[in-house]
Design a protein around this motif. Structure first.
Motif, PDB file in Angstrom:
ATOM      1  N   ALA A 171     -19.151   5.740  26.137  1.00  0.00           N
ATOM      2  CA  ALA A 171     -19.955   4.548  26.442  1.00  0.00           C
ATOM      3  C   ALA A 171     -20.418   4.567  27.899  1.00  0.00           C
ATOM      4  O   ALA A 171     -21.544   4.159  28.210  1.00  0.00           O
ATOM      5  CB  ALA A 171     -19.158   3.286  26.146  1.00  0.00           C
ATOM      6  N   ALA A 174     -23.236   7.062  28.170  1.00  0.00           N
ATOM      7  CA  ALA A 174     -24.435   6.471  27.556  1.00  0.00           C
ATOM      8  C   ALA A 174     -25.113   5.512  28.541  1.00  0.00           C
ATOM      9  O   ALA A 174     -26.339   5.512  28.677  1.00  0.00           O
ATOM     10  CB  ALA A 174     -24.081   5.748  26.258  1.00  0.00           C
ATOM     11  N   GLY A 178     -28.860   6.134  29.810  1.00  0.00           N
ATOM     12  CA  GLY A 178     -29.861   5.106  29.558  1.00  0.00           C
ATOM     13  C   GLY A 178     -30.349   4.481  30.856  1.00  0.00           C
ATOM     14  O   GLY A 178     -31.532   4.173  31.006  1.00  0.00           O
ATOM     15  N   GLY A 179     -29.422   4.300  31.795  1.00  0.00           N
ATOM     16  CA  GLY A 179     -29.779   3.734  33.098  1.00  0.00           C
ATOM     17  C   GLY A 179     -30.741   4.636  33.858  1.00  0.00           C
ATOM     18  O   GLY A 179     -31.727   4.159  34.439  1.00  0.00           O
ATOM     19  N   LEU A 182     -34.241   4.493  31.984  1.00  0.00           N
ATOM     20  CA  LEU A 182     -34.990   3.247  32.236  1.00  0.00           C
ATOM     21  C   LEU A 182     -35.377   3.109  33.716  1.00  0.00           C
ATOM     22  O   LEU A 182     -36.455   2.602  34.033  1.00  0.00           O
ATOM     23  CB  LEU A 182     -34.163   2.037  31.827  1.00  0.00           C
ATOM     24  N   LEU A 194     -27.796  -1.663  37.815  1.00  0.00           N
ATOM     25  CA  LEU A 194     -27.354  -2.582  36.753  1.00  0.00           C
ATOM     26  C   LEU A 194     -26.597  -1.832  35.650  1.00  0.00           C
ATOM     27  O   LEU A 194     -25.554  -2.291  35.169  1.00  0.00           O
ATOM     28  CB  LEU A 194     -28.558  -3.311  36.139  1.00  0.00           C
ATOM     29  N   ALA A 195     -27.109  -0.661  35.274  1.00  0.00           N
ATOM     30  CA  ALA A 195     -26.456   0.121  34.210  1.00  0.00           C
ATOM     31  C   ALA A 195     -25.104   0.650  34.693  1.00  0.00           C
ATOM     32  O   ALA A 195     -24.123   0.657  33.937  1.00  0.00           O
ATOM     33  CB  ALA A 195     -27.365   1.265  33.767  1.00  0.00           C
ATOM     34  N   HIS A 202     -17.266  -2.099  31.977  1.00  0.00           N
ATOM     35  CA  HIS A 202     -16.824  -1.828  30.609  1.00  0.00           C
ATOM     36  C   HIS A 202     -15.385  -1.316  30.543  1.00  0.00           C
ATOM     37  O   HIS A 202     -14.674  -1.592  29.579  1.00  0.00           O
ATOM     38  CB  HIS A 202     -17.771  -0.811  29.961  1.00  0.00           C
ATOM     39  N   SER A 207      -9.320  -9.575  30.139  1.00  0.00           N
ATOM     40  CA  SER A 207      -8.354 -10.681  30.205  1.00  0.00           C
ATOM     41  C   SER A 207      -8.326 -11.355  28.842  1.00  0.00           C
ATOM     42  O   SER A 207      -9.374 -11.538  28.215  1.00  0.00           O
ATOM     43  CB  SER A 207      -8.782 -11.689  31.271  1.00  0.00           C
TER      44      SER A 207
ATOM     45  N   ARG B 163     -24.466 -15.479  34.537  1.00  0.00           N
ATOM     46  CA  ARG B 163     -25.193 -14.289  34.981  1.00  0.00           C
ATOM     47  C   ARG B 163     -26.647 -14.313  34.530  1.00  0.00           C
ATOM     48  O   ARG B 163     -26.996 -15.008  33.573  1.00  0.00           O
ATOM     49  CB  ARG B 163     -24.494 -13.027  34.472  1.00  0.00           C
ATOM     50  N   GLU B 167     -31.269  -9.467  33.982  1.00  0.00           N
ATOM     51  CA  GLU B 167     -30.504  -8.305  34.455  1.00  0.00           C
ATOM     52  C   GLU B 167     -29.563  -7.789  33.374  1.00  0.00           C
ATOM     53  O   GLU B 167     -29.416  -6.579  33.193  1.00  0.00           O
ATOM     54  CB  GLU B 167     -29.720  -8.675  35.715  1.00  0.00           C
ATOM     55  N   VAL B 170     -31.503  -5.681  30.854  1.00  0.00           N
ATOM     56  CA  VAL B 170     -31.794  -4.310  31.294  1.00  0.00           C
ATOM     57  C   VAL B 170     -30.588  -3.408  31.023  1.00  0.00           C
ATOM     58  O   VAL B 170     -30.732  -2.291  30.499  1.00  0.00           O
ATOM     59  CB  VAL B 170     -32.168  -4.288  32.789  1.00  0.00           C
ATOM     60  N   ALA B 171     -29.387  -3.895  31.364  1.00  0.00           N
ATOM     61  CA  ALA B 171     -28.176  -3.099  31.127  1.00  0.00           C
ATOM     62  C   ALA B 171     -27.943  -2.889  29.634  1.00  0.00           C
ATOM     63  O   ALA B 171     -27.520  -1.806  29.207  1.00  0.00           O
ATOM     64  CB  ALA B 171     -26.965  -3.773  31.770  1.00  0.00           C
ATOM     65  N   LEU B 173     -30.305  -2.791  27.260  1.00  0.00           N
ATOM     66  CA  LEU B 173     -31.277  -1.813  26.747  1.00  0.00           C
ATOM     67  C   LEU B 173     -30.922  -0.398  27.215  1.00  0.00           C
ATOM     68  O   LEU B 173     -31.102   0.574  26.475  1.00  0.00           O
ATOM     69  CB  LEU B 173     -32.709  -2.188  27.155  1.00  0.00           C
ATOM     70  N   ALA B 174     -30.388  -0.279  28.433  1.00  0.00           N
ATOM     71  CA  ALA B 174     -29.934   1.038  28.916  1.00  0.00           C
ATOM     72  C   ALA B 174     -28.826   1.573  28.009  1.00  0.00           C
ATOM     73  O   ALA B 174     -28.823   2.761  27.653  1.00  0.00           O
ATOM     74  CB  ALA B 174     -29.456   0.945  30.362  1.00  0.00           C
ATOM     75  N   ALA B 175     -27.911   0.699  27.594  1.00  0.00           N
ATOM     76  CA  ALA B 175     -26.830   1.125  26.699  1.00  0.00           C
ATOM     77  C   ALA B 175     -27.388   1.584  25.351  1.00  0.00           C
ATOM     78  O   ALA B 175     -26.956   2.603  24.801  1.00  0.00           O
ATOM     79  CB  ALA B 175     -25.833  -0.014  26.500  1.00  0.00           C
ATOM     80  N   GLY B 179     -27.129   5.320  24.307  1.00  0.00           N
ATOM     81  CA  GLY B 179     -26.337   5.475  23.087  1.00  0.00           C
ATOM     82  C   GLY B 179     -27.107   6.239  22.019  1.00  0.00           C
ATOM     83  O   GLY B 179     -26.564   7.138  21.372  1.00  0.00           O
ATOM     84  N   LEU B 194     -20.185   2.966  19.776  1.00  0.00           N
ATOM     85  CA  LEU B 194     -19.463   2.760  21.040  1.00  0.00           C
ATOM     86  C   LEU B 194     -20.380   2.164  22.108  1.00  0.00           C
ATOM     87  O   LEU B 194     -19.994   1.251  22.843  1.00  0.00           O
ATOM     88  CB  LEU B 194     -18.869   4.086  21.547  1.00  0.00           C
ATOM     89  N   ALA B 195     -21.592   2.670  22.188  1.00  0.00           N
ATOM     90  CA  ALA B 195     -22.542   2.179  23.199  1.00  0.00           C
ATOM     91  C   ALA B 195     -22.964   0.742  22.884  1.00  0.00           C
ATOM     92  O   ALA B 195     -23.100  -0.093  23.800  1.00  0.00           O
ATOM     93  CB  ALA B 195     -23.761   3.100  23.268  1.00  0.00           C
ATOM     94  N   ALA B 198     -20.201  -1.627  23.775  1.00  0.00           N
ATOM     95  CA  ALA B 198     -20.155  -1.824  25.230  1.00  0.00           C
ATOM     96  C   ALA B 198     -21.236  -2.809  25.663  1.00  0.00           C
ATOM     97  O   ALA B 198     -21.022  -3.648  26.547  1.00  0.00           O
ATOM     98  CB  ALA B 198     -20.318  -0.486  25.951  1.00  0.00           C
ATOM     99  N   ASP B 201     -20.187  -6.307  24.653  1.00  0.00           N
ATOM    100  CA  ASP B 201     -19.072  -6.663  25.519  1.00  0.00           C
ATOM    101  C   ASP B 201     -19.559  -7.066  26.919  1.00  0.00           C
ATOM    102  O   ASP B 201     -19.027  -7.974  27.545  1.00  0.00           O
ATOM    103  CB  ASP B 201     -18.163  -5.437  25.622  1.00  0.00           C
ATOM    104  N   HIS B 202     -20.597  -6.382  27.373  1.00  0.00           N
ATOM    105  CA  HIS B 202     -21.109  -6.592  28.737  1.00  0.00           C
ATOM    106  C   HIS B 202     -21.597  -8.015  28.977  1.00  0.00           C
ATOM    107  O   HIS B 202     -21.487  -8.530  30.086  1.00  0.00           O
ATOM    108  CB  HIS B 202     -22.239  -5.594  29.011  1.00  0.00           C
ATOM    109  N   ARG B 206     -16.846 -13.396  31.607  1.00  0.00           N
ATOM    110  CA  ARG B 206     -15.662 -12.724  32.145  1.00  0.00           C
ATOM    111  C   ARG B 206     -14.581 -13.764  32.402  1.00  0.00           C
ATOM    112  O   ARG B 206     -14.817 -14.747  33.092  1.00  0.00           O
ATOM    113  CB  ARG B 206     -15.998 -12.052  33.477  1.00  0.00           C
ATOM    114  N   SER B 207     -13.416 -13.551  31.846  1.00  0.00           N
ATOM    115  CA  SER B 207     -12.290 -14.442  32.132  1.00  0.00           C
ATOM    116  C   SER B 207     -11.868 -14.182  33.578  1.00  0.00           C
ATOM    117  O   SER B 207     -11.822 -13.042  34.018  1.00  0.00           O
ATOM    118  CB  SER B 207     -11.136 -14.140  31.196  1.00  0.00           C
TER     119      SER B 207
END
Lengths: 208, 208
Positions: A171, A174, A178-179, A182, A194-195, A202, A207, B163, B167, B170-171, B173-175, B179, B194-195, B198, B201-202, B206-207
């Motif tokens: 991941a 990837a 991809g980063g 782009l 950003l990527a 990741h 938490s 967030r 932004e 973009v991250a 789409l990069a994944a 991927g 997997l990608a 991620a 998840d991104h 965030r806790s």
């Protein structure tokens, strides 16, 4: 890196230099124009070597592409020393430092640049041997990233110890690929940042 | 999508069909062989149209590539209905559903396939107009993803409201791009999964 496709490993310094000049010329041409648009004649002209020299080291273009893939992986790994041996400086955020080094490489060199290995990806489908060699090169890169993540899992380096390092590495790579792609399309280093941030994020522990 | 590069928008059904046949043929050839290896002659042969018809709609190859980029973006967005209007079914994990739909598309079709738009990325560098048009196409895709993320921020759809959606898009789409590329190199759908995981998840909160 396997070298089973190279009929001979040059025993002399001069031989090694000739072989290197041929591979470097082929790599430069294939990176710029594509594999399909690069012929053996172009490689001979750019490298300044003779036909008999080239065919002494390579059976033809098919072989040459395999050697170019090896060369591109070498370049990629040489530019990422953080993926080599651990620095031995104890626990720390090695993953973040590695991601930052990729960003700095592109920023300081006037990038974003295309990935030397990634740029060939769409083009290796023409030959199963090329595609498998490309997959093996990416697998080697993934293993280096996984090793970095494993160190981060052990040493309090901020990597989630409950998840599989190999899967996280895929991941992460990837996100890098991809980063870069782009960032290159947009001509914008911030896209790469950003990527890379997403990749570092990741692998952190979640938490609960 | 801009159409300022198309000298005429065909007023008749027949005209529109002819133009579409030309663009589809060009897109198929450029996707398979690359932009560089596709000439106007190839497009004429594959589309079964005449030279005067092609030059009625396009000034030449330069124009044709711009229309192909538009066509590829259309294909991409048509295959991702979750990026269209909100379903109106109330809050839910739209982002996860969108990511799952990409995976299913590639799984059910016998993929992983290359991204119709991403596959052209390395090749548009030959002409600044192509590169800018490609960047605009990716920007449109990013805006659609950002809109999906904004809905997820508002509706309790599991997207971090603290967030920037643009932004994060973009991250994400990069994944997706990285991927798809790595999944294609490895011929392994699990790499795409997997990608995509991620990416989903991104965007989660965030806790602290």
């Amino acid at each position: 890196m396997t070298t089973e496709h190279a009929p001979t490993v040059p025993p002399t310094v001069r031989g090694r230099r000739t072989r290197e000049a041929i591979v470097d010329a082929a790599a430069g041409l294939m990176e710029a124009r594509g594999i399909g648009a690069t012929g053996v004649g172009d490689v001979l002209r750019v490298s300044g070597t003779g036909k008999s020299q080239l065919y002494h080291y390579f059976r033809g273009k098919r072989d040459l592409v395999l050697a170019v893939i090896d060369r591109q992986l070498e370049k990629v790994l040489a530019a990422q020393p953080a993926l080599g041996e651990p620095s031995g400086e104890g626990p720390g955020d090695e993953v973040r430092a590695w991601a930052a080094s990729i960003y700095e490489l592109h920023r300081d060199g006037g990038g974003p640049f295309a990935c030397p290995l990634g740029v060939l990806s769409g083009q290796v489908d023409d030959d199963p041997a090329w595609r498998e060699h490309q997959a093996a090169a990416f697998a080697q890169w993934e293993r280096r990233i996984a090793a970095l993540l494993v160190r981060g899992q052990r040493d309090g380096g901020g990597v989630d110890p409950s998840r599989d390092a190999g899967e996280m590495a895929v991941a992460v790579l990837a996100a890098v690929q991809g980063g870069l792609m782009l960032a290159r399309v947009h001509r914008d280093l911030h896209v790469l940042a950003l990527a890379l941030d997403a990749a570092v994020d990741h692998v952190r522990p979640r938490s609960v």
